[in-house]
Design an enzyme around this catalytic site. Structure first.
Site, PDB file in Angstrom:
ATOM      1  N   GLU A 127       0.849  -1.192   0.000  1.00 27.63           N
ATOM      2  CA  GLU A 127       0.000   0.000   0.000  1.00 27.63           C
ATOM      3  C   GLU A 127       0.882   1.239   0.000  1.00 27.63           C
ATOM      4  OE1 GLU A 127      -2.198  -0.296   3.666  1.00 27.63           O
ATOM      5  OE2 GLU A 127      -2.714  -2.400   3.313  1.00 27.63           O
ATOM      6  N   LYS A 129       2.360   4.584   1.182  1.00 28.00           N
ATOM      7  CA  LYS A 129       2.372   5.202   2.506  1.00 28.00           C
ATOM      8  C   LYS A 129       2.058   6.676   2.351  1.00 28.00           C
ATOM      9  CE  LYS A 129       5.051   5.381   6.768  1.00 28.00           C
ATOM     10  NZ  LYS A 129       4.981   6.815   7.023  1.00 28.00           N
ATOM     11  N   ASP A 131       1.460  10.457   3.113  1.00 26.60           N
ATOM     12  CA  ASP A 131       2.088  11.396   4.035  1.00 26.60           C
ATOM     13  C   ASP A 131       1.045  12.397   4.516  1.00 26.60           C
ATOM     14  OD1 ASP A 131       4.094  12.391   5.510  1.00 26.60           O
ATOM     15  OD2 ASP A 131       5.133  13.410   3.870  1.00 26.60           O
ATOM     16  N   TYR A 238      -7.024   2.255   5.661  1.00 24.52           N
ATOM     17  CA  TYR A 238      -6.207   1.060   5.424  1.00 24.52           C
ATOM     18  C   TYR A 238      -6.167   0.080   6.592  1.00 24.52           C
ATOM     19  CZ  TYR A 238      -3.146   4.402   7.758  1.00 24.52           C
ATOM     20  OH  TYR A 238      -2.641   5.334   8.606  1.00 24.52           O
ATOM     21  N   LYS A 326      10.781   3.088   2.764  1.00 24.28           N
ATOM     22  CA  LYS A 326      10.787   4.514   2.489  1.00 24.28           C
ATOM     23  C   LYS A 326      11.450   4.833   1.149  1.00 24.28           C
ATOM     24  CE  LYS A 326       9.089   6.273   6.339  1.00 24.28           C
ATOM     25  NZ  LYS A 326       9.856   7.208   7.134  1.00 24.28           N
ATOM     26  N   CYS A 420      32.320  21.770  28.255  1.00 28.59           N
ATOM     27  CA  CYS A 420      30.881  21.908  28.028  1.00 28.59           C
ATOM     28  C   CYS A 420      30.557  23.385  27.796  1.00 28.59           C
ATOM     29  CB  CYS A 420      30.111  21.394  29.235  1.00 28.59           C
ATOM     30  SG  CYS A 420      28.355  21.783  29.157  1.00 28.59           S
ATOM     31  N   CYS A 423      28.253  24.765  30.937  1.00 25.86           N
ATOM     32  CA  CYS A 423      28.694  24.953  32.322  1.00 25.86           C
ATOM     33  C   CYS A 423      30.211  25.016  32.443  1.00 25.86           C
ATOM     34  CB  CYS A 423      28.135  23.844  33.215  1.00 25.86           C
ATOM     35  SG  CYS A 423      28.817  22.215  32.878  1.00 25.86           S
ATOM     36  N   CYS A 438      29.590  15.974  28.899  1.00 29.38           N
ATOM     37  CA  CYS A 438      29.842  16.967  29.935  1.00 29.38           C
ATOM     38  C   CYS A 438      29.861  16.253  31.273  1.00 29.38           C
ATOM     39  CB  CYS A 438      28.727  18.008  29.902  1.00 29.38           C
ATOM     40  SG  CYS A 438      28.529  18.901  31.440  1.00 29.38           S
ATOM     41  N   CYS A 444      25.105  21.003  35.710  1.00 25.49           N
ATOM     42  CA  CYS A 444      25.073  21.617  34.383  1.00 25.49           C
ATOM     43  C   CYS A 444      23.648  22.040  34.034  1.00 25.49           C
ATOM     44  CB  CYS A 444      25.586  20.625  33.330  1.00 25.49           C
ATOM     45  SG  CYS A 444      25.407  21.251  31.654  1.00 25.49           S
TER      46      CYS A 444
END
Ligand code: IVH
Length: 693
Positions: A127, A129, A131, A238, A326, A420, A423, A438, A444
């Site tokens: 079937e 697909k 969107d 479907y 896909k 990081c 922080c 980090c 943080c």
């Protein structure tokens, strides 16, 4: 004086009840005349007067509110957002295939699961697909009673009034119909209708949509169904959710019934008997894709025989019997203007390319992930580079490659930070890991914010109207530092504080606190998932909730499991699908005092519901721990495990004194000995099959 003219405050309870009954019928008739027939028999003002009177009576006599009250339909939605609808049968997602090989693997693994011989083909439907936006519409005795969006799969939004105005979806079904059926499908907009809608929106100064899918979603999720009615929405169906009173042998036969009942079914739906036929169908559709009137993003293959679908069942949130193949993603060229580092909730530093905005297949892309330090180095992506980016469906866009020929002369390789950015703590990379993390932990701020965002996200606490932006703002202002703070915000004078902020009118403050209150009662699996423990996703959270049953039992076991000699550790690592590394992450989370404090403060604010075992009344193995060993003949090991779990049993990997039953096939070895040692009952596969019926 007529009843209708009696002031509400003078109505007796009996009068109120009878008037509410009359109003329910009357308003429903007007709704049908307006939405279904496009032929209202009263003015909007008269209609409003009826719904207002209904609301006023209900306010005085809340105990008289009827199940079919009009206030539960459009009116209520208009005021407070959409009502929630629980899906009796969850609306799941699909696994993805990106290559022919993936599709071959899909077929092969089903064959293995079902223990079918190599020369036996598994017939599937193919079937397109679509969107669009998925919906579920429930019909009782052939009449549409409620329709919902997918939401998080377990709970969606009530869009009944809007589905009624989508012409392609019938309000009444024709012919022989089951007592109850939930029809599932996709609402979409054609490419041409989308372009015309955008043109007219632009003229009116209204909202312009990025692509047909967004336009369909925006049109369906309107609080005022009159707006939905004006939008050119179409649908394909479907699938089904709950069904009572009808069965099919194949998906194909079901699709024929859909057509008979008056539902639109995609005309390119086919049956394929072999893998070759499937791949051919996929390619044919791909060639025609651009010329179709609507967007598709792949082809869905579903096992045709429904008895096989039932045996295959589900793995976490997707069926084993279906897959989406896909179509390849859309690509475009643009320039990396900068590289930012984002800090995730477990401290992972993720590089993000800030791009010169570019249109990729209808969507404007300005950011793309660069994954990690090694990926940047491997692809040698630098600030200022021209790059090719790719966007596939709803996945985050990625940078595929840079184009060195177009590189500015003075460019230098990108240097990944060792600190990081949030922080300033050292960012460390452990051996064997691709991620740099980090080390600031709970200090943080970026990690804290990300944890909070995860906490309120859709599959976790799902607090309506409370998104990432709010979390950031509330965190910066010190209103919310840890999860429990959400639930104490009102007590701590949150109302007054919010009222001083821009964009927070009294109504939205009411809505926020109402949404928070609604989540004080919550399932154990959502709580576990919401904590954001490393490696603990939705599937694992559910597994843990099922294994331990209650919050108290889970918390106690996780703390006890710190000792690797303990029963608790053995039980945790012996739970099917929980490996040592995941168990380590769980134990580490609980070893941190601060985490336990956060958790306990949160638990104090909540009512955490015990795991609701699936309805396994009559199952002889519900609540039992089962171990499979040796070769099974009638079914594969995976099918055996899946079936036992669906019957409410816990499947373990090794035998202990907690084991209730060992199912042993030929070739069983040490586990059989263990069973003897612990005095656990042992049965053959045949005996087991008889036992579970
Ligand atoms: S079947 C358990 N069939 O794709 C079966 N889904 O990625 C689940 N979709 O949520 C869905 N066309 O919104 C199915 N022919 C089709 C479909 C389809 C589009 C969407 C649907 C679903 C999503 C899963």
């Amino acid at each position: 004086m007529k009843l209708r003219e009696t002031p509400v405050k003078e109505l007796t309870e009996k009068q109120a009840a009878s008037e509410l009954k009359v109003l329910a019928t009357e308003i429903a008739l007007h709704d049908a005349a307006y939405h279904r027939d496009d032929a209202p028999t009263i003015t909007d003002a008269q209609y409003d007067a009826l719904t207002k009177r209904n609301a006023a009576i209900e306010k005085r006599f809340p105990e008289l509110i009827r199940a079919d009250s009009p206030s539960k339909k459009v009116g209520a939605a208009a005021a407070t957002g959409f009502k929630k609808v629980q899906h009796v049968v969850p609306m799941l997602s699909l696994g993805n295939a990106f290559s022919d090989e993936d599709v071959a693997d899909f077929v092969e693994s089903m064959r293995r699961f079902l223990k079918l011989p190599e020369d036996e083909n598994i017939e599937v439907t193919a079937e397109p697909k679509i969107d669009g936006l998925s919906f579920s519409a429930r019909y009782e005795r052939g009449s549409l009673v409620v329709a919902a969006t997918r939401g998080d799969g377990a709970e969606g939004e009530d869009i009944t009034a809007n589905i009624r105005v989508v012409k392609a979806i019938p309000d009444f079904l024709m012919g022989d119909v089951p007592k109850v059926i939930e029809i599932r499908g996709e609402v979409y907009m054609t490419k041409a209708d989308f372009a015309a809608l955008n043109a007219s929106q632009e003229k009116k100064g209204g909202k312009v949509f990025a692509n047909p899918r967004n336009a369909a979603a925006g049109s369906l999720r309107q609080l005022d169904s009159k707006i939905t009615a004006e939008r050119p929405l179409k649908a394909f169906t479907y699938g089904y959710g709950e069904v009572k009173g009808m069965e099919w042998e194949t998906q194909w036969e079901f699709i024929q019934d859909l057509k008979r009942w008056g539902f639109p079914v995609n005309p390119r739906t086919k049956v394929c008997k072999t893998l070759d036929a499937m791949l051919k169908e996929y390619r044919k559709l791909g060639e025609d894709r651009a010329g179709l009137a609507y967007d598709i993003d792949g082809m869905v293959f579903k096992v045709n025989r429904i008895d096989l679908q039932k045996r295959l069942g589900f793995v976490s949130r997707a069926p084993r019997w279906a897959i989406a193949y896909k179509y390849s993603a859309e690509r475009a060229e643009t320039v990396v203007e900068n590289i930012d580092i984002q800090v995730g909730r477990t401290g992972t530093l993720t590089p993000v390319a800030r791009l010169k905005p570019v249109n990729v297949g209808g969507v404007v892309v300005a950011n793309a992930t660069l994954h990690n330090e090694d990926e940047i180095a491997r692809k040698d992506i630098r600030i200022g580079d021209s790059v090719i980016i790719q966007r596939a469906g709803d996945v985050i866009p990625q940078v595929l490659e840079s184009l060195p020929a177009k590189r500015p002369k003075d460019s230098k390789p990108y240097k990944f930070p060792s600190k990081c950015p949030a922080c300033g703590s050292h960012a460390m990379r452990e051996e064997g890991e691709v991620a740099r993390r980090c080390t600031g932990g709970l200090m943080c701020p970026a990690q804290s914010v990300e944890r909070l965002k995860h906490f309120v996200s859709r599959n976790a606490f799902d607090i309506e109207g409370f998104g990432e932006k709010n979390i950031e703002a509330f965190f910066t202002d010190g209103l919310i530092k840890s999860p429990a703070d959400l639930f104490t915000l009102e007590k701590r004078g949150g109302r007054a504080k919010l009222a001083t902020r821009e964009g927070w009118a009294e109504k939205s403050i009411d809505n926020l606190f109402a949404a928070i209150e609604r989540r004080r009662e919550i399932s154990l699996e959502r709580v576990i998932y919401a904590l954001g423990i490393r490696q603990v996703g939705q599937a694992t959270a559910r597994l843990l909730a099922q294994a331990y049953g209650s919050f108290a039992a889970w918390r106690k076991a996780m703390t006890a499991a710190h000792d690797k000699e303990s029963e608790a550790w053995k039980e945790l690592t012996n739970t099917d699908q929980i490996g040592e590394s995941m168990a380590d992450d769980l134990v580490e989370f609980f070893a941190e005092k601060h985490n336990r404090e956060i958790l306990d403060a949160l638990a104090k604010e909540l009512t955490i519901a015990d795991f609701e075992q699936p309805d396994v009344s009559g199952s002889p193995i519900a609540g039992k721990t089962v171990v499979f060993t040796g070769t099974l003949e009638a079914m594969s090991r995976d099918e055996a495990k899946a079936r036992a779990q669906s019957l409410g049993a816990k499947v373990a990997g090794s035998v202990s004194k907690k084991t209730d039953l060992v199912v042993a096939g030929p070739g069983a070895g040490s586990k059989l000995k263990d069973a003897e040692k612990f005095g656990v009952k042992v049965v053959t596969e045949q005996e087991y099959l008889k036992l579970i019926g």
